[in-house]
Design a protein around this motif. Structure first.
Motif, PDB file in Angstrom:
ATOM      1  N   GLY A  46     -20.549 -74.326  25.579  1.00  0.00           N
ATOM      2  CA  GLY A  46     -20.142 -75.667  25.187  1.00  0.00           C
ATOM      3  C   GLY A  46     -20.335 -75.919  23.708  1.00  0.00           C
ATOM      4  O   GLY A  46     -19.939 -76.955  23.194  1.00  0.00           O
ATOM      5  N   ILE A  47     -20.949 -74.940  23.027  1.00  0.00           N
ATOM      6  CA  ILE A  47     -21.261 -75.077  21.606  1.00  0.00           C
ATOM      7  C   ILE A  47     -20.994 -73.735  20.919  1.00  0.00           C
ATOM      8  O   ILE A  47     -21.333 -72.684  21.460  1.00  0.00           O
ATOM      9  CB  ILE A  47     -22.747 -75.456  21.394  1.00  0.00           C
ATOM     10  CG1 ILE A  47     -23.115 -76.689  22.220  1.00  0.00           C
ATOM     11  CG2 ILE A  47     -23.052 -75.663  19.916  1.00  0.00           C
ATOM     12  CD1 ILE A  47     -24.617 -76.915  22.354  1.00  0.00           C
ATOM     13  N   PHE A  48     -20.401 -73.778  19.753  1.00  0.00           N
ATOM     14  CA  PHE A  48     -20.219 -72.583  18.923  1.00  0.00           C
ATOM     15  C   PHE A  48     -21.137 -72.690  17.713  1.00  0.00           C
ATOM     16  O   PHE A  48     -21.101 -73.687  16.995  1.00  0.00           O
ATOM     17  CB  PHE A  48     -18.782 -72.450  18.418  1.00  0.00           C
ATOM     18  CG  PHE A  48     -17.764 -72.090  19.454  1.00  0.00           C
ATOM     19  CD1 PHE A  48     -18.118 -71.679  20.727  1.00  0.00           C
ATOM     20  CD2 PHE A  48     -16.422 -72.159  19.145  1.00  0.00           C
ATOM     21  CE1 PHE A  48     -17.161 -71.334  21.669  1.00  0.00           C
ATOM     22  CE2 PHE A  48     -15.458 -71.820  20.066  1.00  0.00           C
ATOM     23  CZ  PHE A  48     -15.816 -71.406  21.332  1.00  0.00           C
ATOM     24  N   ALA A  71     -10.417 -77.600  21.850  1.00  0.00           N
ATOM     25  CA  ALA A  71     -10.914 -77.220  23.177  1.00  0.00           C
ATOM     26  C   ALA A  71     -12.058 -78.103  23.658  1.00  0.00           C
ATOM     27  O   ALA A  71     -12.577 -77.915  24.753  1.00  0.00           O
ATOM     28  CB  ALA A  71     -11.357 -75.752  23.153  1.00  0.00           C
ATOM     29  N   GLY A  72     -12.489 -79.054  22.825  1.00  0.00           N
ATOM     30  CA  GLY A  72     -13.583 -79.932  23.215  1.00  0.00           C
ATOM     31  C   GLY A  72     -14.946 -79.267  23.171  1.00  0.00           C
ATOM     32  O   GLY A  72     -15.847 -79.623  23.928  1.00  0.00           O
ATOM     33  N   ILE A  73     -15.111 -78.314  22.263  1.00  0.00           N
ATOM     34  CA  ILE A  73     -16.369 -77.575  22.116  1.00  0.00           C
ATOM     35  C   ILE A  73     -17.074 -78.064  20.856  1.00  0.00           C
ATOM     36  O   ILE A  73     -16.467 -78.199  19.794  1.00  0.00           O
ATOM     37  CB  ILE A  73     -16.095 -76.059  22.050  1.00  0.00           C
ATOM     38  CG1 ILE A  73     -15.496 -75.598  23.384  1.00  0.00           C
ATOM     39  CG2 ILE A  73     -17.357 -75.280  21.720  1.00  0.00           C
ATOM     40  CD1 ILE A  73     -14.945 -74.195  23.379  1.00  0.00           C
ATOM     41  N   SER A  74     -18.359 -78.334  20.967  1.00  0.00           N
ATOM     42  CA  SER A  74     -19.156 -78.818  19.838  1.00  0.00           C
ATOM     43  C   SER A  74     -19.480 -77.689  18.867  1.00  0.00           C
ATOM     44  O   SER A  74     -19.476 -76.516  19.247  1.00  0.00           O
ATOM     45  CB  SER A  74     -20.471 -79.421  20.338  1.00  0.00           C
ATOM     46  OG  SER A  74     -20.225 -80.530  21.158  1.00  0.00           O
ATOM     47  N   ASN A  99     -16.101 -82.293  15.124  1.00  0.00           N
ATOM     48  CA  ASN A  99     -16.911 -81.952  16.291  1.00  0.00           C
ATOM     49  C   ASN A  99     -18.241 -81.289  15.926  1.00  0.00           C
ATOM     50  O   ASN A  99     -18.919 -80.744  16.789  1.00  0.00           O
ATOM     51  CB  ASN A  99     -16.119 -81.088  17.267  1.00  0.00           C
ATOM     52  CG  ASN A  99     -15.506 -79.870  16.626  1.00  0.00           C
ATOM     53  OD1 ASN A  99     -15.096 -79.900  15.473  1.00  0.00           O
ATOM     54  ND2 ASN A  99     -15.429 -78.793  17.366  1.00  0.00           N
ATOM     55  N   THR A 100     -18.638 -81.373  14.667  1.00  0.00           N
ATOM     56  CA  THR A 100     -19.960 -80.889  14.262  1.00  0.00           C
ATOM     57  C   THR A 100     -21.022 -81.794  14.877  1.00  0.00           C
ATOM     58  O   THR A 100     -20.998 -83.006  14.691  1.00  0.00           O
ATOM     59  CB  THR A 100     -20.101 -80.879  12.734  1.00  0.00           C
ATOM     60  OG1 THR A 100     -19.198 -79.908  12.192  1.00  0.00           O
ATOM     61  CG2 THR A 100     -21.526 -80.543  12.305  1.00  0.00           C
ATOM     62  N   LYS A 101     -21.943 -81.180  15.602  1.00  0.00           N
ATOM     63  CA  LYS A 101     -23.031 -81.930  16.237  1.00  0.00           C
ATOM     64  C   LYS A 101     -24.398 -81.536  15.693  1.00  0.00           C
ATOM     65  O   LYS A 101     -25.315 -82.334  15.701  1.00  0.00           O
ATOM     66  CB  LYS A 101     -23.033 -81.694  17.755  1.00  0.00           C
ATOM     67  CG  LYS A 101     -21.780 -82.135  18.459  1.00  0.00           C
ATOM     68  CD  LYS A 101     -21.719 -83.636  18.571  1.00  0.00           C
ATOM     69  CE  LYS A 101     -20.574 -84.048  19.452  1.00  0.00           C
ATOM     70  NZ  LYS A 101     -19.548 -84.799  18.809  1.00  0.00           N
ATOM     71  N   TYR A 102     -24.539 -80.282  15.254  1.00  0.00           N
ATOM     72  CA  TYR A 102     -25.844 -79.763  14.840  1.00  0.00           C
ATOM     73  C   TYR A 102     -25.701 -78.981  13.547  1.00  0.00           C
ATOM     74  O   TYR A 102     -24.728 -78.261  13.342  1.00  0.00           O
ATOM     75  CB  TYR A 102     -26.423 -78.837  15.917  1.00  0.00           C
ATOM     76  CG  TYR A 102     -26.353 -79.418  17.307  1.00  0.00           C
ATOM     77  CD1 TYR A 102     -27.287 -80.351  17.742  1.00  0.00           C
ATOM     78  CD2 TYR A 102     -25.340 -79.025  18.186  1.00  0.00           C
ATOM     79  CE1 TYR A 102     -27.218 -80.885  19.018  1.00  0.00           C
ATOM     80  CE2 TYR A 102     -25.269 -79.559  19.464  1.00  0.00           C
ATOM     81  CZ  TYR A 102     -26.201 -80.489  19.871  1.00  0.00           C
ATOM     82  OH  TYR A 102     -26.124 -81.016  21.139  1.00  0.00           O
ATOM     83  N   ILE A 103     -26.701 -79.116  12.680  1.00  0.00           N
ATOM     84  CA  ILE A 103     -26.735 -78.372  11.419  1.00  0.00           C
ATOM     85  C   ILE A 103     -28.131 -77.781  11.250  1.00  0.00           C
ATOM     86  O   ILE A 103     -29.127 -78.497  11.318  1.00  0.00           O
ATOM     87  CB  ILE A 103     -26.399 -79.282  10.221  1.00  0.00           C
ATOM     88  CG1 ILE A 103     -24.958 -79.790  10.335  1.00  0.00           C
ATOM     89  CG2 ILE A 103     -26.612 -78.553   8.906  1.00  0.00           C
ATOM     90  CD1 ILE A 103     -24.573 -80.804   9.268  1.00  0.00           C
TER      91      ILE A 103
END
Length: 143
Positions: A46-48, A71-74, A99-103
């Motif tokens: 679900g995350i790349f 694709a709805g992937i974070s 769609n960036t969620k984490y850094i």
């Protein structure tokens, strides 16, 4: 959960419910734009986790980011121990993807010496980019 199985065993993740798979993060498996295509239908991740030094640079990273967005992937933006030059480039790419969620771009903090200064700042634990400087916002005291 970053790369919960060895590279090449991504299909093993499909045995988990979808709500659990959304927490799985492709890391070592994510080496190029082409590596994401098998994951777009069944979505074992679900995350790349995009690392510029691993995926082939900014253009490939942006392509992966766009594919993931569709694709709805974070996105999770990571790094190795590297100059703030590549960290700043990754930070700009991260901010350019909706769609960036984490850094987790702290690799330059581990270096004893870097060639340049600037590029980004950290304030109250959050990274930011300079909007009042040209280019990527670097400073070279020797110039």
């Amino acid at each position: 959960i970053e790369q919960p199985f060895k590279v090449g065993r991504e299909s093993d993740l499909l045995g988990y419910p979808e709500n659990i798979r959304r927490t799985f993060c492709a890391d070592e498996s994510l080496k190029s734009t082409q590596s994401v295509f098998p994951w777009l239908i069944e979505k074992p991740f679900g995350i790349f986790n995009i690392k510029l030094m691993k995926c082939g640079g900014i253009l490939n990273a942006m392509d992966i980011g766009r594919i993931a967005e569709l694709a709805g992937i974070s996105l999770f933006w990571g790094c190795n121990d590297e100059s703030c030059i590549s960290i700043t480039a990754a930070l700009h790419a991260a901010f350019a993807n909706k769609n960036t969620k984490y850094i987790d771009l702290d690799g330059s903090f581990d270096l004893g010496e870097d060639f340049v200064k600037g590029g980004f700042y950290v304030k109250e634990g959050k990274m930011g980019i300079y909007k009042d400087r040209f280019g990527l916002g670097f400073i070279n005291d020797e110039l």
